[in-house]
Structure formats: C-alpha cells, structure tokens
Design a protein around this motif. Sequence first.
Motif, mmCIF file in Angstrom:
data_model
loop_
_atom_site.group_PDB
_atom_site.id
_atom_site.type_symbol
_atom_site.label_atom_id
_atom_site.label_comp_id
_atom_site.label_asym_id
_atom_site.label_seq_id
_atom_site.Cartn_x
_atom_site.Cartn_y
_atom_site.Cartn_z
ATOM 1 N N SER A 190 53.451 28.360 -14.414
ATOM 2 C CA SER A 190 52.384 29.354 -14.504
ATOM 3 C C SER A 190 52.603 30.288 -15.690
ATOM 4 C CB SER A 190 52.316 30.158 -13.199
ATOM 5 O OG SER A 190 51.331 31.160 -13.261
ATOM 6 N N LEU A 191 53.861 30.681 -15.920
ATOM 7 C CA LEU A 191 54.170 31.550 -17.055
ATOM 8 C C LEU A 191 53.938 30.826 -18.382
ATOM 9 C CD1 LEU A 191 57.450 33.173 -15.673
ATOM 10 C CD2 LEU A 191 55.270 34.341 -16.033
ATOM 11 N N LEU A 192 54.301 29.543 -18.428
ATOM 12 C CA LEU A 192 54.095 28.764 -19.650
ATOM 13 C C LEU A 192 52.617 28.609 -19.978
ATOM 14 C CD1 LEU A 192 56.767 25.928 -19.338
ATOM 15 C CD2 LEU A 192 56.560 27.551 -21.207
ATOM 16 N N LEU A 193 51.790 28.439 -18.953
ATOM 17 C CA LEU A 193 50.351 28.301 -19.176
ATOM 18 C C LEU A 193 49.742 29.594 -19.699
ATOM 19 C CD1 LEU A 193 49.272 26.207 -16.046
ATOM 20 C CD2 LEU A 193 49.343 25.460 -18.422
ATOM 21 N N GLY A 194 50.372 30.722 -19.367
ATOM 22 C CA GLY A 194 49.890 32.021 -19.828
ATOM 23 C C GLY A 194 49.331 32.845 -18.688
ATOM 24 N N GLU A 195 50.012 33.932 -18.363
ATOM 25 C CA GLU A 195 49.568 34.815 -17.292
ATOM 26 C C GLU A 195 49.051 36.131 -17.853
ATOM 27 O OE1 GLU A 195 52.461 35.444 -14.256
ATOM 28 O OE2 GLU A 195 52.358 33.378 -13.514
ATOM 29 N N ALA A 196 48.081 36.697 -17.158
ATOM 30 C CA ALA A 196 47.531 37.995 -17.545
ATOM 31 C C ALA A 196 48.491 39.111 -17.155
ATOM 32 C CB ALA A 196 46.179 38.201 -16.876
ATOM 33 N N ALA A 197 48.210 40.294 -17.626
ATOM 34 C CA ALA A 197 48.997 41.462 -17.239
ATOM 35 C C ALA A 197 48.835 41.713 -15.744
ATOM 36 C CB ALA A 197 48.548 42.682 -18.030
ATOM 37 N N GLY A 198 49.784 42.419 -15.171
ATOM 38 C CA GLY A 198 49.692 42.776 -13.765
ATOM 39 C C GLY A 198 48.540 43.741 -13.517
ATOM 40 N N LEU A 199 48.126 43.845 -12.255
ATOM 41 C CA LEU A 199 46.977 44.673 -11.901
ATOM 42 C C LEU A 199 47.181 46.131 -12.312
ATOM 43 C CD1 LEU A 199 44.218 44.829 -10.530
ATOM 44 C CD2 LEU A 199 45.388 45.198 -8.355
ATOM 45 N N ASP A 200 48.368 46.661 -12.106
ATOM 46 C CA ASP A 200 48.633 48.058 -12.485
ATOM 47 C C ASP A 200 48.503 48.255 -13.985
ATOM 48 O OD1 ASP A 200 49.082 48.713 -9.862
ATOM 49 O OD2 ASP A 200 51.270 48.573 -9.991
ATOM 50 N N GLU A 201 49.021 47.298 -14.759
ATOM 51 C CA GLU A 201 48.930 47.404 -16.215
ATOM 52 C C GLU A 201 47.494 47.300 -16.690
ATOM 53 O OE1 GLU A 201 51.602 44.247 -17.135
ATOM 54 O OE2 GLU A 201 53.239 45.601 -17.670
ATOM 55 N N VAL A 202 46.704 46.418 -16.060
ATOM 56 C CA VAL A 202 45.289 46.288 -16.422
ATOM 57 C C VAL A 202 44.551 47.600 -16.187
ATOM 58 C CG1 VAL A 202 43.113 45.177 -15.799
ATOM 59 C CG2 VAL A 202 45.177 43.791 -16.071
ATOM 60 N N LYS A 203 44.817 48.244 -15.064
ATOM 61 C CA LYS A 203 44.158 49.530 -14.760
ATOM 62 C C LYS A 203 44.534 50.597 -15.784
ATOM 63 C CE LYS A 203 43.635 48.838 -9.761
ATOM 64 N NZ LYS A 203 44.044 49.283 -8.410
ATOM 65 N N LYS A 204 45.807 50.617 -16.181
ATOM 66 C CA LYS A 204 46.248 51.590 -17.185
ATOM 67 C C LYS A 204 45.559 51.341 -18.524
ATOM 68 C CE LYS A 204 50.873 52.386 -15.230
ATOM 69 N NZ LYS A 204 52.339 52.196 -15.459
ATOM 70 N N ILE A 205 45.440 50.068 -18.900
ATOM 71 C CA ILE A 205 44.791 49.727 -20.168
ATOM 72 C C ILE A 205 43.323 50.127 -20.126
ATOM 73 C CG2 ILE A 205 44.083 47.822 -21.666
ATOM 74 C CD1 ILE A 205 46.690 46.403 -20.800
ATOM 75 N N GLU A 206 42.644 49.833 -19.035
ATOM 76 C CA GLU A 206 41.232 50.185 -18.910
ATOM 77 C C GLU A 206 41.031 51.698 -18.983
ATOM 78 O OE1 GLU A 206 39.546 46.479 -16.176
ATOM 79 O OE2 GLU A 206 40.128 48.367 -15.222
ATOM 80 N N ALA A 207 41.908 52.443 -18.321
ATOM 81 C CA ALA A 207 41.798 53.904 -18.341
ATOM 82 C C ALA A 207 42.056 54.450 -19.744
ATOM 83 C CB ALA A 207 42.779 54.514 -17.341
ATOM 84 N N ALA A 208 42.974 53.804 -20.479
ATOM 85 C CA ALA A 208 43.301 54.278 -21.823
ATOM 86 C C ALA A 208 42.217 53.929 -22.833
ATOM 87 C CB ALA A 208 44.642 53.691 -22.263
ATOM 88 N N LEU A 209 41.508 52.858 -22.609
ATOM 89 C CA LEU A 209 40.501 52.409 -23.579
ATOM 90 C C LEU A 209 39.315 53.359 -23.686
ATOM 91 C CD1 LEU A 209 40.018 48.515 -23.356
ATOM 92 C CD2 LEU A 209 40.238 49.906 -25.407
ATOM 93 N N VAL A 210 38.800 53.774 -22.568
ATOM 94 C CA VAL A 210 37.550 54.536 -22.547
ATOM 95 C C VAL A 210 37.828 56.020 -22.732
ATOM 96 C CG1 VAL A 210 35.492 55.105 -21.207
ATOM 97 C CG2 VAL A 210 36.512 52.818 -21.030
ATOM 98 N N ASP A 211 37.184 56.612 -23.741
ATOM 99 C CA ASP A 211 37.332 58.051 -23.958
ATOM 100 C C ASP A 211 36.049 58.813 -23.612
ATOM 101 O OD1 ASP A 211 35.633 57.380 -26.002
ATOM 102 O OD2 ASP A 211 36.944 58.051 -27.624
ATOM 103 N N ASN A 212 34.997 58.047 -23.205
ATOM 104 C CA ASN A 212 33.693 58.636 -22.850
ATOM 105 C C ASN A 212 33.076 59.443 -23.989
ATOM 106 O OD1 ASN A 212 33.459 57.616 -20.165
ATOM 107 N ND2 ASN A 212 35.005 59.127 -19.505
ATOM 108 N N ASP A 213 33.532 59.169 -25.189
ATOM 109 C CA ASP A 213 32.962 59.815 -26.367
ATOM 110 C C ASP A 213 32.400 58.719 -27.271
ATOM 111 O OD1 ASP A 213 32.223 61.455 -28.399
ATOM 112 O OD2 ASP A 213 34.262 61.868 -29.105
ATOM 113 N N THR A 214 33.273 58.118 -28.084
ATOM 114 C CA THR A 214 32.821 56.986 -28.894
ATOM 115 C C THR A 214 32.882 55.690 -28.084
ATOM 116 O OG1 THR A 214 33.622 58.090 -30.883
ATOM 117 C CG2 THR A 214 33.178 55.740 -31.046
ATOM 118 N N VAL A 215 34.016 55.470 -27.396
ATOM 119 C CA VAL A 215 34.166 54.289 -26.538
ATOM 120 C C VAL A 215 33.633 54.658 -25.151
ATOM 121 C CG1 VAL A 215 35.750 52.589 -25.580
ATOM 122 C CG2 VAL A 215 36.198 53.563 -27.845
#
Length: 312
Positions: free
Chosen positions: A215-240
């Motif tokens: 499964s790791l060789l095929l390529g795994e996504a980030a964990g759920l907690d990391e995905v939530k952190k990335i999503e929260a960091a992406l949006v600034d509610n201004d330009t993004v």
Amino acid sequence: MSASGGTKAIVAALAANLAIAVAKFVAFLFSGSSSMLAESVHSLADSGNQGLLLVGGKKAQREATPQHPFGYGRERYIYAFLVSIVLFSVGGMFAIYEGYEKIKHPHEIEAWYWPVGVLVFAIIAETFSFRTAIKESNEVRGNLSWKEFVRRAKAPELPVVLLEDLGALVGLILALVGVSLAIATGNGVWDGIGTLCIGVLLIVIAIVLAAETKSLLLGEAAGLDEVKKIEAALVDNDTVTGIIHMRTLHLGPEELLVAAKIAVRHEDTATEIATAIDAAEDRIRTAVPIARVIYLEPDIYREAKSGGATAR
C-alpha cells in the motif's frame, strides 16, 4: 516517525538477533532439534532484514536528481517489502519444510539442556528488543491502537520491527513448547510440530507486512489529521476563498506532496494571487512540516469544475 527512533529500534533488534542466531545454531548442533534449526534460520533472516532496513534508510537520504526529481524517499518502502519476501521464503517456507521432514523422520532430542537453555536466553533477549520497539513506537503512535499504528504508519521501520519481534517471541515460545514435549515424551514428532507452527506464524506475519508495504509503495495520502491541517492552512478567506479539490501523496515517510486547485476572487490581480499562493505555501509548511512539495493552481470556483462539491 523520526529516523533516529526507527534506527534505535532496528539496531537493538539486530544486536539481539545476531547473538540469538549464533546461540540457536550451537544448540542445534548439540541437540539435533529441528525447532532450533528453524529458529536459528529465523533469527538469521531477521538479522538480514534489519540490515535491509538500515540500507533502505541510508539510500533514502540521497538528494533528488533530474531522473528522480522527487528524491529517493520510497527506497524505505522497497526495502521493507523485501523484508516480507525474506521472512516468507527464508523464514517461513524453510521452517515448514524442516518441520515436515522432522515429523516424517522423527528422532529424539539429544543434550536437551542446550535447546532449553538457549530458548530461555533468546526469550529474554527478544523481550528487551521488543520492549525497545514498543517504547520507540509509543513516542509516535499517539492515540492509535497497535493495529491502527501498523496499518497507518507511513514510516515502515517500526511496524516491521514490532511484527518481527512479536513473531520472534511467539516463535520462541512455540519452539520451547515443541522441544519440551519432545523431551517429556521421547517423541521427536512434537519438535517437528513446533517447527511447523513457527513456519505458519512467519508466513502470516510476512503476508501482513507485504500487504502494508505494498500500500505504501502504491502511494498513500496524508493522514486525516494532516489533511485537515493543510485545508485549514490553505484558506485565508481573503484571496484564497476555498478549495476546489486537493490531492496529497507521500513521496516518502517524511516527505509529502500537496497539489490543490484553490478558489480565488475573479477581481484579484495576478500579483495578488501569486502573493496569496506564496503565503498559503508558507502556512502549509508551518502546519505540516513534511509538506515539502506543494503545487497550487488558482481558479475561479465553479460548481461544475468541483464535481458539485462546495469550495472549502
């Protein structure tokens, strides 16, 4: 998982297995026990496996090249997969063959105190190795159960060492039971049955390791907690203003690729959007330091492009 934590557990397991392999083989020479022969090959295979993990960790540190622009982080997955193959073939299949031969041609165990003494020593040594692996794993597994930790860990070393040490301890107990019954009854068939059980155990562990590393060789996504952190960091509610869609992929245990199409306001200038993207990348790397490769594509949010999803 920190590389130092995994390396410490690997070195502890390697030292224990090398000492145990020598002791088991000496016990086999004096006693003729097939369980001891199977266990000595098992410990030798485990030693080789730990060597493979160390080699994989070293090779994964190489710098990216034009031919491999995302680096060599997945080398650790490849060598972990090789571990499962070695465990299956050298450990499991050999033990099953040896057990079958001993059941077919049983003979009494000679100098019984050798295998018994070595097995007791090996159980103590493996317990210390297993304890080190548990201690290092507890520092990174958080609130995950052991099953979840083995299945979700992106760094393969600690799960591999954990399963190997667990298999080694159970295998030693099976060997001790088989040898003890053979000594008590004078029937060497029990020694062969213990060896067969060791072989089945090793094959089961090898299959589990192969499935997880595949499964790791095929390529795994980030964990759920990391995905939530990335999503929260992406949006600034201004330009993004939202996320149209996003994909993550582990390039290695400690390197994450993030690719996202982000929603921006149609009236923003190219300069404002470029500045916002740079700021978003900085926020992502602060929130999730292993997100080292980031590609952000700005777009005007339209429901058709997002597949009906709401921009976040």
